[in-house]
Scaffold this motif. Sequence first.
Motif, mmCIF file in Angstrom:
data_model
loop_
_atom_site.group_PDB
_atom_site.id
_atom_site.type_symbol
_atom_site.label_atom_id
_atom_site.label_comp_id
_atom_site.label_asym_id
_atom_site.label_seq_id
_atom_site.Cartn_x
_atom_site.Cartn_y
_atom_site.Cartn_z
ATOM 1 N N TRP A 42 29.442 46.612 66.373
ATOM 2 C CA TRP A 42 29.360 45.481 65.439
ATOM 3 C C TRP A 42 27.915 45.297 64.964
ATOM 4 O O TRP A 42 27.528 44.236 64.519
ATOM 5 N N GLU A 48 20.210 44.152 63.722
ATOM 6 C CA GLU A 48 21.051 44.971 64.619
ATOM 7 C C GLU A 48 21.251 46.374 64.046
ATOM 8 O O GLU A 48 21.231 47.368 64.765
ATOM 9 N N GLY A 76 28.836 38.993 64.707
ATOM 10 C CA GLY A 76 28.100 39.011 65.973
ATOM 11 C C GLY A 76 29.012 38.931 67.175
ATOM 12 O O GLY A 76 30.125 38.387 67.099
ATOM 13 N N ALA A 77 28.536 39.504 68.289
ATOM 14 C CA ALA A 77 29.247 39.500 69.569
ATOM 15 C C ALA A 77 30.619 40.169 69.459
ATOM 16 O O ALA A 77 31.477 39.967 70.311
ATOM 17 N N GLN A 99 31.443 50.533 71.314
ATOM 18 C CA GLN A 99 30.544 49.652 72.056
ATOM 19 C C GLN A 99 31.391 48.723 72.913
ATOM 20 O O GLN A 99 32.336 48.108 72.429
ATOM 21 N N HIS A 101 31.042 45.859 76.508
ATOM 22 C CA HIS A 101 30.109 45.201 77.424
ATOM 23 C C HIS A 101 30.364 45.629 78.867
ATOM 24 O O HIS A 101 31.517 45.639 79.317
ATOM 25 N N ASP A 314 25.107 46.358 76.590
ATOM 26 C CA ASP A 314 25.955 47.174 75.717
ATOM 27 C C ASP A 314 26.102 48.548 76.342
ATOM 28 O O ASP A 314 25.150 49.083 76.926
HETATM 29 C C1 BGC Z 1 25.816 42.359 71.862
HETATM 30 C C2 BGC Z 1 24.473 42.521 71.209
HETATM 31 C C3 BGC Z 1 24.503 41.904 69.825
HETATM 32 C C4 BGC Z 1 24.971 40.457 69.926
HETATM 33 C C5 BGC Z 1 25.088 39.749 68.599
HETATM 34 C C6 BGC Z 1 26.257 40.917 71.830
HETATM 35 O O1 BGC Z 1 27.555 40.775 72.307
HETATM 36 O O2 BGC Z 1 25.805 42.782 73.189
HETATM 37 O O3 BGC Z 1 24.147 43.882 71.109
HETATM 38 O O4 BGC Z 1 23.259 41.976 69.219
HETATM 39 O O5 BGC Z 1 26.247 40.449 70.508
HETATM 40 O O6 BGC Z 1 25.912 40.441 67.735
#
Ligand code: BGC
Length: 426
Positions: A42, A48, A76-77, A99, A101, A314
């Motif tokens: 993302w 990013e 995001g996230a 990607q 977590h 990540d």
């Molecule tokens: C990710 C980060 C990212 C952030 C905002 C997080 O969940 O681990 O890499 O920058 O989200 O998007």
Amino acid sequence: MSSGADSSAAGGAGGTPMNPSDVKGTKQGNGGAGGTVGVFTWWADGSEKLGLDQLTRLFGEMYPNDKFQNLAVAGGAGSNAKAKLASDLQAGNPPDTFQGHAGAELTDYINAGQIEPVNDVIDGLGGEKVFPKDLLDRLTVDGKIYSVPSNIHRANVVWVNNDVLTKAGIDPKKAPTDIKSWIADLDKVKASGIATPLSIGGTWTQVELFETVLISDLGPDAYSGLFDGSTKWDDPKVKTAIDDYAKLLTYANKAADGDDWPPATDMVIEGKAGYNVMGDWAVAEFTSKGKKDGVDYSYWAVPGQEGVYDFLADSFTLPKGAPNPGGTKDWLNTIGSKEGQTAFNLAKGSIPARTDISADIFPPYQQWAMGEFKKDKIVSSIAHGAAVPVAWLTAIQQATSKFMSTRDTGAFQSDLVNAASDALGG
Ligand code: BGC
């Protein structure tokens, strides 16, 4: 493997940080498996994307036979990406790598049989000699390691506009000792004429803010107990955290569920807010807008949690049925290499997952974070998949979003109690 990552190659403590584009990759073996490698993240825009671009460049230098395909989904996230990924995986249409977590979120994919072990890649990169054991443990089930970590982020950071605080008579570099004294400072910022002293974004940023208040009000051990049932969600201290969170929201801007994080951090950058609680991807936003650490902005751990690192990492996977598994391994070797972790983390604001990269070549924020990570107590982030699996996180997000409109503290707590009992079977 050659390394542009040695501290001798640049800067030195207090010197000029290394420029990510000065980290060079050397061709590996015969140049890679060949074919297209679809990489799902993302990291679609802004700061990013700058981090992803560094990885892409090095991938091209190390594995010139392979062709990178960017499958990023903005939000995001992973707020939009995770749903798209879930349906692609369900439909048997996985990308070459995605990607995920470290921690609970990864176990979702493992339990669903959607990803393959990558012990061979981790071993080839140096295993426990170069990755922290407790991080590898969060990627391991039954001795099998299921992803390669690219970085470690910290979620419990307050980002501060120095001018705004100074005008309000507050020392921007000094963290308040607890949430109550922070609230007193928020009042001062408001009295100085800033309508929204605290900036927030959409639902996941609110979950992140709330988790940090939980850490302050429960302490790190009781906070960690929320995820295995040893701390109950109907505990009076959770009620205190909800009350403090409700109070903090009275200083914040209005936000819709889907609002992303950069506009919230930008409010601090532009002096429209004094404070923003945001993971340390925020430092890349300050840097990309030309702001200077210590001059324009400051940062500290959320009040009441000095010595606690609210952690997330990540990591990248090898999905079952990936179209080009050889190419996937080339990507995993790139992000796990010293060069990859150096260039990526310099650009991204996070710190390397690898332990053999010198802090001296990093800007001051990461030097601070690398020092703290070594000595702090580590807790897992709720909002970023480290503490709870996706279904539980979804229930917490729904409760948080509902609370944003109702501000009913009792209903919020019972929604959180129900979410925990659904997840833990209590
Ligand atoms: C990710 C980060 C990212 C952030 C905002 C997080 O969940 O681990 O890499 O920058 O989200 O998007």
